[in-house]
Design an enzyme around this catalytic site. Sequence first.
Site, PDB file in Angstrom:
ATOM      1  N   LYS A  52       0.841  -1.206   0.000  1.00 53.60           N
ATOM      2  CA  LYS A  52       0.000   0.000   0.000  1.00 53.60           C
ATOM      3  C   LYS A  52       0.874   1.252   0.000  1.00 53.60           C
ATOM      4  O   LYS A  52       0.597   2.227  -0.711  1.00 53.60           O
ATOM      5  CB  LYS A  52      -0.943   0.001   1.218  1.00 53.60           C
ATOM      6  CG  LYS A  52      -2.056  -1.023   1.108  1.00 53.60           C
ATOM      7  CD  LYS A  52      -2.880  -1.165   2.392  1.00 53.60           C
ATOM      8  CE  LYS A  52      -3.867  -2.330   2.258  1.00 53.60           C
ATOM      9  NZ  LYS A  52      -4.676  -2.564   3.452  1.00 53.60           N
ATOM     10  N   GLN A  96      -4.849  -1.485   9.742  1.00 55.36           N
ATOM     11  CA  GLN A  96      -4.696  -2.783   9.080  1.00 55.36           C
ATOM     12  C   GLN A  96      -5.240  -3.887   9.991  1.00 55.36           C
ATOM     13  O   GLN A  96      -4.949  -3.942  11.181  1.00 55.36           O
ATOM     14  CB  GLN A  96      -3.210  -3.025   8.750  1.00 55.36           C
ATOM     15  CG  GLN A  96      -2.945  -4.243   7.914  1.00 55.36           C
ATOM     16  CD  GLN A  96      -3.528  -4.176   6.496  1.00 55.36           C
ATOM     17  OE1 GLN A  96      -3.714  -3.108   5.930  1.00 55.36           O
ATOM     18  NE2 GLN A  96      -3.839  -5.326   5.938  1.00 55.36           N
ATOM     19  N   ASP A 119     -10.939   2.944   3.973  1.00 56.31           N
ATOM     20  CA  ASP A 119     -11.155   1.520   3.743  1.00 56.31           C
ATOM     21  C   ASP A 119     -12.650   1.230   3.566  1.00 56.31           C
ATOM     22  O   ASP A 119     -13.030   0.141   3.148  1.00 56.31           O
ATOM     23  CB  ASP A 119     -10.668   0.721   4.964  1.00 56.31           C
ATOM     24  CG  ASP A 119      -9.442  -0.107   4.670  1.00 56.31           C
ATOM     25  OD1 ASP A 119      -9.160  -0.343   3.480  1.00 56.31           O
ATOM     26  OD2 ASP A 119      -8.780  -0.509   5.639  1.00 56.31           O
TER      27      ASP A 119
HETATM   28  N1  GUN Z   1      -6.732  -6.882   6.098  1.00 58.07           N
HETATM   29  C1  GUN Z   1      -6.936  -7.589   4.956  1.00 58.07           C
HETATM   30  N2  GUN Z   1      -7.513  -6.819   4.024  1.00 58.07           N
HETATM   31  C2  GUN Z   1      -7.649  -5.588   4.575  1.00 58.07           C
HETATM   32  C3  GUN Z   1      -8.179  -4.375   4.077  1.00 58.07           C
HETATM   33  O1  GUN Z   1      -8.636  -4.242   2.944  1.00 58.07           O
HETATM   34  N3  GUN Z   1      -8.155  -3.329   4.969  1.00 58.07           N
HETATM   35  C4  GUN Z   1      -7.667  -3.452   6.228  1.00 58.07           C
HETATM   36  N4  GUN Z   1      -7.683  -2.376   7.021  1.00 58.07           N
HETATM   37  N5  GUN Z   1      -7.179  -4.575   6.708  1.00 58.07           N
HETATM   38  C5  GUN Z   1      -7.172  -5.642   5.872  1.00 58.07           C
END
Ligand code: GUN
Length: 308
Positions: A52, A96, A119
Amino acid sequence: MIVLDGKKVAAEKRAKLREFLTSCKAKGVRMPKLAIVIVGHNPASETYVANKMKACAEVGIEVEKIAFEADITERQLLTEIRKLNRDKSVDGFIVQLPLPEHISEAKVLTTIDYRKDVDGLTPMSIGRSVQGLPAIPSATPSGIRTLLEYYQIPTAGKHVVVIGRSNIVGKPMALMLMQRPYLSLPSVSAAALGDATVTVCHSKTQDLAAICRTADIIIVAAGCPGLLTAEMVKPGATVIDVGINRVEDPASPRGYKLVGDVDFEHVSQVAGAISPVPGGVGPMTIASLLSNVVAVYDMNVPGYKVSE
Ligand code: GUN
């Protein structure tokens, strides 16, 4: 059979965002900023966060990683989240997932200000989506929607089977597909797929195979390698694999390889279109996150609209 190339589509989406942000920079406007909160040292999470951050840097989004040790208390983490809610230099932030067991994911998500929830996972974002109000779309379902749009795979009137009922993928995906198309945020997506008849399946579903065989589109997000086999797929159906599973692979220098929830080798011989792992949904999720950051920024810095 078409391979739904998320890597390529995501690269095109990033290029558009980069172009937009380059034009903002040329006008002397400040750049968008994303903060990423990570707790502990889950290896998969660390890889996702690194990906990311790399993608943000590539398009011109400033990114700050805020890492805490796994023993941070829930109260301390919630305090840090409230700080980010107030921080005017941050357009959006994500926490996350997963979090260590002693921290309530629900409390964390409820504490994030939905206006910074890039998100699209907070109860406010999801609730607003349920009611057709402008909301930041959940990143993974939004990425899948973009992939379907790109390959002109219609959803209206189609039977879509979603396998998995998680808050991150299954539930928001089902919602997005079943509702009347609407614009989530003015600058996120010019078109929106919906109007599908959606069946959500999960670990207690009886005769999953029979249900799947009636699907025009199957979206698998169960975290279960090889769950979807060729016998479960109607010839010509579209298959979207959201699974990212690490399985042991002595031949790989890392000692593992990434596989999805779909038996790609055999399902690809039956399906009309299929997304691979890696290179399918994963890059699209990141592209949607970036798009959400830019959409929020676009509202914070009025007068510069993303043109798609
Ligand atoms: N863990 C796995 N996929 C994601 C996601 O798209 N966002 C977040 N915050 N955590 C994740």
